[in-house]
Scaffold this motif. Structure first.
Motif, short mmCIF file in Angstrom:
data_model
loop_
_atom_site.label_atom_id
_atom_site.label_comp_id
_atom_site.label_asym_id
_atom_site.label_seq_id
_atom_site.Cartn_x
_atom_site.Cartn_y
_atom_site.Cartn_z
N GLY A 12 -31.02 7.74 0.70
CA GLY A 12 -31.32 6.84 1.78
C GLY A 12 -30.95 7.35 3.14
N LYS A 14 -28.48 7.04 6.62
CA LYS A 14 -27.17 6.71 7.18
C LYS A 14 -27.36 6.50 8.69
N ASN A 17 -22.45 7.97 11.52
CA ASN A 17 -21.79 9.05 10.82
C ASN A 17 -20.28 8.92 10.88
N ARG A 25 -22.21 13.96 0.59
CA ARG A 25 -22.63 12.57 0.78
C ARG A 25 -21.68 11.81 1.68
N SER A 28 -20.09 7.63 4.96
CA SER A 28 -20.83 6.92 6.00
C SER A 28 -21.65 5.79 5.39
N GLU A 30 -24.65 3.42 4.23
CA GLU A 30 -25.97 3.82 3.73
C GLU A 30 -26.89 2.62 3.54
N TRP A 32 -29.88 2.30 1.27
CA TRP A 32 -30.30 3.17 0.18
C TRP A 32 -31.31 2.54 -0.75
N TYR A 45 -24.50 0.47 0.96
CA TYR A 45 -23.36 1.09 0.28
C TYR A 45 -22.54 1.87 1.31
N ASN A 46 -21.26 1.98 1.07
CA ASN A 46 -20.35 2.80 1.86
C ASN A 46 -20.07 2.22 3.24
N SER A 104 -21.60 -1.85 10.01
CA SER A 104 -21.56 -0.49 9.47
C SER A 104 -20.15 0.06 9.37
N TRP A 119 -29.91 11.41 2.98
CA TRP A 119 -29.28 12.06 1.84
C TRP A 119 -30.06 11.73 0.57
N TYR A 121 -29.50 11.90 -3.82
CA TYR A 121 -28.45 11.94 -4.83
C TYR A 121 -28.39 13.25 -5.60
#
Length: 140
Positions: A12, A14, A17, A25, A28, A30, A32, A45-46, A104, A119, A121
Motif C-alpha cells: 500500500g 504510506k 514517513n 517496511r 510508518s 499505511e 493498505w 495499519y501502523n 497518522s 511498499w 509485502y
C-alpha cells in the motif's frame, strides 16, 4: 489472485514517513490492501492508525483488485491542530468513510516526515504509483 486468502497481494501507500531513509517496511502509517480471510480488503495499519479493517464486504466491488486491474486511489490528508489525519479516502468508486479523521501519528519533526512511500509485502505483491498529485489548500 486477490481472493485466495494467501496474503498477496499485500501492500500500500504510506502518506508520511516515520522511518527516515530505511528501505524496510518500517512503522510508518499505511493505507493498505491485504488478501487474508481475517481482514481482507482496504484498511489501515501502523503508525497512529493502528490496525483497522472496516471494508471486508467489498469483494467484487469496484475497489476489488482481483485480476490485477488498475484502480484509482485517492486520499486527502489534512494537517490541523497538530495532527495529520485522513480527510477522505477512495479507491475506484468505493469511499472509505470509516477511516475519516484517523490520525497518522506523524510528526513534522521526523526526518523525511512528509515523504510518501509505496511498499509491497513480498515477491507475490506488486504496487505501482501513477500520476501522483500533491497539492496544498486551505480547504480539502
Amino acid at each position: 489472485n486477490a481472493h485466495n486468502g494467501d496474503i498477496s497481494p499485500h501492500g500500500g501507500f504510506k502518506p508520511c514517513n516515520k522511518d527516515g531513509t530505511s528501505t524496510s517496511r518500517g512503522s510508518s502509517p499505511e493505507l493498505w490492501f491485504i488478501d487474508r480471510d481475517s481482514d481482507w480488503g482496504w484498511g489501515l495499519y501502523n503508525g497512529g492508525f493502528g490496525h483497522m479493517a472496516s471494508y471486508q464486504s467489498k469483494k467484487s466491488s469496484s475497489s476489488d483488485p482481483h485480476g490485477m486491474k488498475e484502480l484509482s486511489f485517492e486520499v486527502t490528508m489534512q494537517w490541523e491542530e497538530g495532527e495529520y489525519t485522513i480527510y477522505e479516502w477512495k479507491v475506484a468508486d468505493d469511499e472509505f468513510t470509516a477511516y475519516k479523521g484517523k490520525s497518522s501519528g506523524c510528526n513534522p519533526g521526523d526526518s523525511y516526515a512528509f515523504t510518501p512511500r509505496l511498499w509491497a509485502y513480498n515477491s507475490g505483491s506488486t504496487f505501482y504509483m501513477k500520476n501522483l498529485v500533491i497539492s496544498q489548500s486551505d480547504q480539502p
